[in-house]
Design an enzyme around this catalytic site. Structure first.
Site, PDB file in Angstrom:
ATOM      1  N   GLU A 281       2.397   4.405   7.798  1.00 15.50           N
ATOM      2  CA  GLU A 281       0.927   4.184   7.824  1.00 15.50           C
ATOM      3  C   GLU A 281       0.526   3.461   7.068  1.00 15.50           C
ATOM      4  OE1 GLU A 281      -0.627   5.636  10.523  1.00 15.50           O
ATOM      5  OE2 GLU A 281       0.203   7.692  10.818  1.00 15.50           O
ATOM      6  N   GLU A 412      -5.820  -8.086   4.269  1.00 18.68           N
ATOM      7  CA  GLU A 412      -6.690  -6.986   3.873  1.00 18.68           C
ATOM      8  C   GLU A 412      -7.032  -7.210   2.434  1.00 18.68           C
ATOM      9  OE1 GLU A 412      -4.304  -3.183   2.875  1.00 18.68           O
ATOM     10  OE2 GLU A 412      -5.561  -2.159   4.458  1.00 18.68           O
TER      11      GLU A 412
HETATM   12  P1  NAP Z   1       0.857   0.951  -2.230  1.00 19.61           P
HETATM   13  O1  NAP Z   1       1.068   0.195  -3.323  1.00 19.61           O
HETATM   14  O2  NAP Z   1       1.756   0.572  -1.079  1.00 19.61           O
HETATM   15  O3  NAP Z   1       1.248   2.549  -2.615  1.00 19.61           O
HETATM   16  C1  NAP Z   1       1.355   3.571  -1.879  1.00 19.61           C
HETATM   17  C2  NAP Z   1       2.121   4.594  -2.663  1.00 19.61           C
HETATM   18  O4  NAP Z   1       3.763   4.091  -2.649  1.00 19.61           O
HETATM   19  C3  NAP Z   1       1.875   4.959  -3.918  1.00 19.61           C
HETATM   20  O5  NAP Z   1       1.973   6.308  -3.967  1.00 19.61           O
HETATM   21  C4  NAP Z   1       2.871   4.073  -4.658  1.00 19.61           C
HETATM   22  O6  NAP Z   1       2.750   4.354  -5.941  1.00 19.61           O
HETATM   23  C5  NAP Z   1       3.958   4.079  -3.916  1.00 19.61           C
HETATM   24  N1  NAP Z   1       4.928   2.979  -4.091  1.00 19.61           N
HETATM   25  C6  NAP Z   1       4.758   1.780  -4.682  1.00 19.61           C
HETATM   26  N2  NAP Z   1       5.797   1.226  -4.618  1.00 19.61           N
HETATM   27  C7  NAP Z   1       6.711   1.788  -4.248  1.00 19.61           C
HETATM   28  C8  NAP Z   1       8.135   1.652  -3.710  1.00 19.61           C
HETATM   29  N3  NAP Z   1       8.770   0.436  -4.200  1.00 19.61           N
HETATM   30  N4  NAP Z   1       8.809   2.572  -3.066  1.00 19.61           N
HETATM   31  C9  NAP Z   1       8.173   3.804  -2.845  1.00 19.61           C
HETATM   32  N5  NAP Z   1       6.968   3.803  -3.229  1.00 19.61           N
HETATM   33  C10 NAP Z   1       6.188   3.174  -3.669  1.00 19.61           C
HETATM   34  O7  NAP Z   1      -0.524   1.290  -1.404  1.00 19.61           O
HETATM   35  P2  NAP Z   1      -1.947   1.484  -2.200  1.00 19.61           P
HETATM   36  O8  NAP Z   1      -2.365   0.146  -3.039  1.00 19.61           O
HETATM   37  O9  NAP Z   1      -1.634   2.626  -3.084  1.00 19.61           O
HETATM   38  O10 NAP Z   1      -2.842   1.807  -0.943  1.00 19.61           O
HETATM   39  C11 NAP Z   1      -3.494   1.006  -0.135  1.00 19.61           C
HETATM   40  C12 NAP Z   1      -3.026   0.534   0.995  1.00 19.61           C
HETATM   41  O11 NAP Z   1      -2.808   1.845   1.829  1.00 19.61           O
HETATM   42  C13 NAP Z   1      -3.801  -0.427   1.607  1.00 19.61           C
HETATM   43  O12 NAP Z   1      -2.948  -1.337   2.243  1.00 19.61           O
HETATM   44  C14 NAP Z   1      -3.969   0.491   2.909  1.00 19.61           C
HETATM   45  O13 NAP Z   1      -4.271  -0.187   4.182  1.00 19.61           O
HETATM   46  C15 NAP Z   1      -3.068   1.440   2.932  1.00 19.61           C
HETATM   47  N6  NAP Z   1      -3.482   2.680   3.927  1.00 19.61           N
HETATM   48  C16 NAP Z   1      -2.916   2.922   5.087  1.00 19.61           C
HETATM   49  C17 NAP Z   1      -3.413   4.146   5.703  1.00 19.61           C
HETATM   50  C18 NAP Z   1      -2.928   4.410   6.944  1.00 19.61           C
HETATM   51  O14 NAP Z   1      -2.922   5.395   7.485  1.00 19.61           O
HETATM   52  N7  NAP Z   1      -2.446   3.247   7.807  1.00 19.61           N
HETATM   53  C19 NAP Z   1      -4.124   5.086   5.076  1.00 19.61           C
HETATM   54  C20 NAP Z   1      -4.643   4.966   3.654  1.00 19.61           C
HETATM   55  C21 NAP Z   1      -4.088   3.428   3.083  1.00 19.61           C
HETATM   56  P3  NAP Z   1       1.738   3.993  -7.057  1.00 19.61           P
HETATM   57  O15 NAP Z   1       0.501   4.478  -6.832  1.00 19.61           O
HETATM   58  O16 NAP Z   1       2.390   4.417  -8.550  1.00 19.61           O
HETATM   59  O17 NAP Z   1       2.005   2.454  -6.973  1.00 19.61           O
END
Ligand code: NAP
Ligand code: MG
Length: 501
Positions: A281, A412
């Site tokens: 997602e 985004e």
């Molecule tokens: P993110 O940087 O991708 O992080 C998401 C999760 O993944 C966090 O727990 C993060 O840990 C972890 N993570 C980071 N690098 C990783 C890796 N290499 N391997 C495995 N896990 C890893 O996203 P975010 O900045 O937290 O959230 C914002 C994004 O989420 C936006 O793009 C938004 O659109 C998307 N989102 C999508 C939905 C949906 O349902 N489609 C819902 C909510 C949010 P850390 O926190 O420690 O970095």
């Protein structure tokens, strides 16, 4: 504040573009602060493995802070590969020994128990969600926490009825699910992940986001207090590296990830060639489309809700607005007027509409795009609402006169920033709305049912809201097209990623 002021000045200077601000029309509400007296938070949180809180192998901890005050709330354990291994082993043992053998009706009872305990502790969870993540208390109290409980209630009901969800087939659990969630809806995303996994007979290792681990750790306490068999749910905290270790662990049978498209792609590559199941997602850049026959006042409210709800930290935020030319002036006038009454400030105040941006890095990212939008030639509009002097805050922002090729229209931003374009015909707006790499959600505002059905069949997005925006329900599937990911969460469809046949 200093930073925001500086950025505003930079915007005024750059490229000769005009920055328009107008006086706020806020009434002076007396503060109405939610009490924090009933909140019990420890100074330090360990990893939740096998129904116990255990110290991390490295003995390393990181801080989680309150983005509205920049103050440290607690220290959080950082899980390394050894801790991930311990959590996965515990989930595997729990799966083999108890959970897959348990009668589905009994599984359902445990999930109901979690749902009820979330309801009982909802005030506490709402306040902690707001303190840790920066979202207004009205939202965490009225949306995040009730919806999280709803997800557990809903999937508890499915646990002993799976044969009716998959007629003429026999669904089997997959095993250990590794689940990684973002910071924008911390408890709700944990519920979206854990509830269907448990209902289908899987066990779980969940990693919350680094900046918002607290409600997931409170959920760990709830799970322990619900007497779930040890190891059925494990919650491990840490940064991206912890998530990456979970993804590549050989005993994890399924990965469910919600987060950025960038990390989603890394995960997809990491598990290529394995037999792990995957749902993603990811991000979005969703279109909110206003036709000239729309109820304009309601549509304006829908625009506000679509982009300023949760500071625009919503994957499906209606961040690209399309207005039919004949009603452009009216919509913009009413939108600006409504924006002037939005209150940006202390997330614990019940009057607050827009709380704190989740982290310093996210605020910097938003400022980067504010600057970029002006450089690209769009005109920026912000109200002069007062921003608190401490914490990470951003005024609600419109970018007018944008075009399809602008990066602010394509990428985004994940903040309270709305780009605006016009259109004349249905065909034109469908083409423009679909012209992004994403396909998560869309909104359509019109008086005509036939137009709505025409749009829903042609929009390449997982959700199309008609005459509303950002409405969620546990019974309704949610998920993306294109670079917004694949797989569905919620509803009957949300069971499918957690079963095999
Ligand atoms: P993110 O940087 O991708 O992080 C998401 C999760 O993944 C966090 O727990 C993060 O840990 C972890 N993570 C980071 N690098 C990783 C890796 N290499 N391997 C495995 N896990 C890893 O996203 P975010 O900045 O937290 O959230 C914002 C994004 O989420 C936006 O793009 C938004 O659109 C998307 N989102 C999508 C939905 C949906 O349902 N489609 C819902 C909510 C949010 P850390 O926190 O420690 O970095
Ligand atoms: Mg925090």
């Amino acid at each position: 504040m200093a930073k925001t002021t500086q950025i505003k000045k930079d915007i005024e200077k750059s490229n000769g573009a005009v920055k328009i601000t107008t006086k706020s029309t806020q009434w002076n509400y007396s503060p109405s602060l939610e009490s924090t007296d009933h909140i019990q938070l420890a100074k330090r949180y360990d990893l939740f493995i096998n129904n116990q809180f255990v110290k991390p192998n490295s003995n390393k901890y990181f801080d989680t802070i309150n983005p509205a005050t920049e103050e440290k709330i607690a220290e959080i354990a950082e899980a390394d590969e050894k801790d991930v291994d311990k959590a996965v082993q515990s989930a595997k043992t729990a799966y083999e020994k108890y959970w897959k053998k348990l009668h589905p009706r009994e599984r359902g009872k445990y999930i109901y128990r979690i749902a009820r305990m979330i309801q009982e502790r909802s005030r506490e969870l709402a306040v902690i969600e707001t303190i840790d993540g920066g979202k207004p208390i009205r939202e965490s109290r009225d949306i995040d926490i009730p919806l999280a409980a709803n997800h557990f209630f809903y999937y508890a009901g499915w646990a002993d009825k799976l044969q009716f969800a998959f007629l003429n087939r026999t669904p089997e659990p997959i095993g250990v699910a590794g689940q990684i969630i973002p910071w924008n809806f911390p408890l709700l995303m944990a519920a979206w992940k854990i509830a269907p996994a448990l209902a289908c007979g899987n066990t779980v290792v969940l990693k919350p986001a680094e900046t918002t681990p607290l409600t997931a750790l409170k959920l760990a306490e709830i799970i322990r207090d619900c007497d779930l068999p040890p190891g059925v749910v494990n919650i491990i905290t840490g940064a991206g590296k912890t998530g990456a270790a979970l993804v590549k662990h050989p005993n994890v049978n399924k990965i469910a990830f919600t987060g950025s498209t960038e990390v989603g792609k890394i995960i997809q590559k990491a598990i290529a060639g394995t037999n792990k199941k995957l749902t993603l997602e990811l991000g979005g850049k969703s279109a909110n489309i206003i036709f000239d026959d729309a109820p304009i006042n309601e549509a304006v409210e829908g625009i506000i809700n679509g982009i300023f709800f949760n500071q625009g930290h919503v994957c499906c935020a209606g961040s690209r607005l399309f207005i039919q030319e004949s009603v452009y002036d009216e919509v913009i006038r009413k939108l600006k007027h409504r924006m002037k009454s939005l209150i940006v400030g202390n997330p614990l105040d019940k009057n607050t509409d827009i709380g704190a941006i989740n982290s310093k890095q996210q605020l910097e990212k938003i400022h980067y795009y504010l600057d970029l939008g002006v450089k690209e030639g769009a005109s920026i509009y912000q109200t002069d609402c007062a921003l608190p002097s401490k914490g990470y805050f951003c005024a609600p922002t419109l970018f007018l006169e944008t075009s399809q090729s602008h990066r602010i229209v394509q990428e985004e931003i994940f903040g309270p920033v709305l780009t605006i374009q016009t259109f004349r015909t249905v065909e034109e707006v469908i083409e423009k709305a679909n012209n992004t790499p994403y396909g998560l959600a869309a909104g359509v505002w019109t008086d005509k049912g036939s137009k709505i059905f025409n749009m829903t069949s042609k929009m390449r997005s997982g959700v199309v809201w008609a005459n509303t925006y950002n409405k969620f329900d546990a019974t309704s599937p949610f998920g993306g097209y294109k670079e917004s990911g694949f797989g569905r969460e919620g509803g009957l469809h949300g069971l499918l990623p957690y079963v095999k046949f």
